[in-house]
Design a protein around this motif. Sequence first.
Motif, PDB file in Angstrom:
ATOM      1  N   ALA A   1      20.943  21.111 -15.657  1.00  0.00           N
ATOM      2  CA  ALA A   1      19.816  21.238 -14.735  1.00  0.00           C
ATOM      3  C   ALA A   1      20.312  21.279 -13.299  1.00  0.00           C
ATOM      4  CB  ALA A   1      18.841  20.080 -14.932  1.00  0.00           C
ATOM      5  N   LEU A   2      21.330  20.484 -12.977  1.00  0.00           N
ATOM      6  CA  LEU A   2      21.912  20.507 -11.637  1.00  0.00           C
ATOM      7  C   LEU A   2      22.472  21.890 -11.329  1.00  0.00           C
ATOM      8  CD1 LEU A   2      22.951  19.122  -9.032  1.00  0.00           C
ATOM      9  CD2 LEU A   2      24.978  18.449 -10.351  1.00  0.00           C
ATOM     10  N   ALA A   3      23.100  22.507 -12.301  1.00  0.00           N
ATOM     11  CA  ALA A   3      23.717  23.830 -12.111  1.00  0.00           C
ATOM     12  C   ALA A   3      22.705  24.875 -11.672  1.00  0.00           C
ATOM     13  CB  ALA A   3      24.413  24.268 -13.398  1.00  0.00           C
ATOM     14  N   THR A   4      21.462  24.735 -12.076  1.00  0.00           N
ATOM     15  CA  THR A   4      20.445  25.729 -11.710  1.00  0.00           C
ATOM     16  C   THR A   4      20.120  25.709 -10.224  1.00  0.00           C
ATOM     17  OG1 THR A   4      18.552  24.275 -12.156  1.00  0.00           O
ATOM     18  CG2 THR A   4      19.397  25.587 -14.009  1.00  0.00           C
ATOM     19  N   PHE A   5      20.518  24.650  -9.532  1.00  0.00           N
ATOM     20  CA  PHE A   5      20.263  24.538  -8.093  1.00  0.00           C
ATOM     21  C   PHE A   5      21.434  25.045  -7.246  1.00  0.00           C
ATOM     22  CE2 PHE A   5      17.450  21.380  -9.968  1.00  0.00           C
ATOM     23  CZ  PHE A   5      16.265  21.600  -9.287  1.00  0.00           C
ATOM     24  N   LEU A   6      22.514  25.493  -7.877  1.00  0.00           N
ATOM     25  CA  LEU A   6      23.726  25.903  -7.165  1.00  0.00           C
ATOM     26  C   LEU A   6      23.915  27.411  -7.175  1.00  0.00           C
ATOM     27  CD1 LEU A   6      26.230  23.333  -8.732  1.00  0.00           C
ATOM     28  CD2 LEU A   6      24.792  23.031  -6.703  1.00  0.00           C
ATOM     29  N   THR A   7      24.451  27.935  -6.067  1.00  0.00           N
ATOM     30  CA  THR A   7      24.806  29.357  -6.044  1.00  0.00           C
ATOM     31  C   THR A   7      25.993  29.590  -6.973  1.00  0.00           C
ATOM     32  OG1 THR A   7      26.357  29.099  -4.201  1.00  0.00           O
ATOM     33  CG2 THR A   7      24.054  29.642  -3.631  1.00  0.00           C
TER      34      THR A   7
ATOM     35  N   GLY B   1      17.210  14.923 -10.623  1.00  0.00           N
ATOM     36  CA  GLY B   1      17.403  15.355 -12.002  1.00  0.00           C
ATOM     37  C   GLY B   1      18.711  14.839 -12.572  1.00  0.00           C
ATOM     38  N   LEU B   2      19.759  14.903 -11.783  1.00  0.00           N
ATOM     39  CA  LEU B   2      21.057  14.425 -12.247  1.00  0.00           C
ATOM     40  C   LEU B   2      21.057  12.910 -12.407  1.00  0.00           C
ATOM     41  CD1 LEU B   2      24.015  14.994 -12.946  1.00  0.00           C
ATOM     42  CD2 LEU B   2      24.538  14.638 -10.530  1.00  0.00           C
ATOM     43  N   ILE B   3      20.572  12.197 -11.405  1.00  0.00           N
ATOM     44  CA  ILE B   3      20.596  10.728 -11.436  1.00  0.00           C
ATOM     45  C   ILE B   3      19.719  10.183 -12.551  1.00  0.00           C
ATOM     46  CG2 ILE B   3      19.932   8.659 -10.146  1.00  0.00           C
ATOM     47  CD1 ILE B   3      20.777  10.245  -7.577  1.00  0.00           C
ATOM     48  N   GLN B   4      18.540  10.759 -12.718  1.00  0.00           N
ATOM     49  CA  GLN B   4      17.593  10.225 -13.691  1.00  0.00           C
ATOM     50  C   GLN B   4      17.898  10.640 -15.124  1.00  0.00           C
ATOM     51  OE1 GLN B   4      13.841  11.507 -12.097  1.00  0.00           O
ATOM     52  NE2 GLN B   4      14.007  10.156 -10.332  1.00  0.00           N
ATOM     53  N   THR B   5      18.407  11.848 -15.316  1.00  0.00           N
ATOM     54  CA  THR B   5      18.589  12.343 -16.683  1.00  0.00           C
ATOM     55  C   THR B   5      20.038  12.578 -17.073  1.00  0.00           C
ATOM     56  OG1 THR B   5      18.504  14.690 -16.105  1.00  0.00           O
ATOM     57  CG2 THR B   5      16.385  13.578 -16.490  1.00  0.00           C
TER      58      THR B   5
END
Length: 130
Positions: free
Chosen positions: A24-30, A15-19
């Motif tokens: 969106a990356l933040a949603t994957f982090l605690t 998600g980060l690399i492509q967009t």
Amino acid sequence: MTDSNKVLVQRALAGLIQTGDVGALATFLTGDFRHHRPGGLTLSRTEWLAAVEAALAPLAGMRVEIEQLLAEGDHVVVFSRRWLPDGGPEITVVDRWRIQDGLIAEGWELIEPTAEVTMHLAWWTVAPVR
């Protein structure tokens, strides 16, 4: 579990690399995510996301090839080669991610300019004893 952890990391990075979407990356982090670099540098979730955001424009157009994606237990390791934009150097990157409760809780990153690999191979050479 290791397969789902690999998929989690793949989705976060793709998600980060492509967009370039840091949100969106933040949603994957605690919430208490920590990112570590050599030399004792540790960034909080907020600090690391801000650093990623700041790097997006200068790194736009960077090519990334994931060479290996390995998982064991709650850790995922990504070995990648990256070519910086505008004829910049190739770099080799190893990222290690720790997964907790379905989110990325911690990350470690090593970056080395690929052209300097040979020079760095001599660090363990011991000078002859006289």
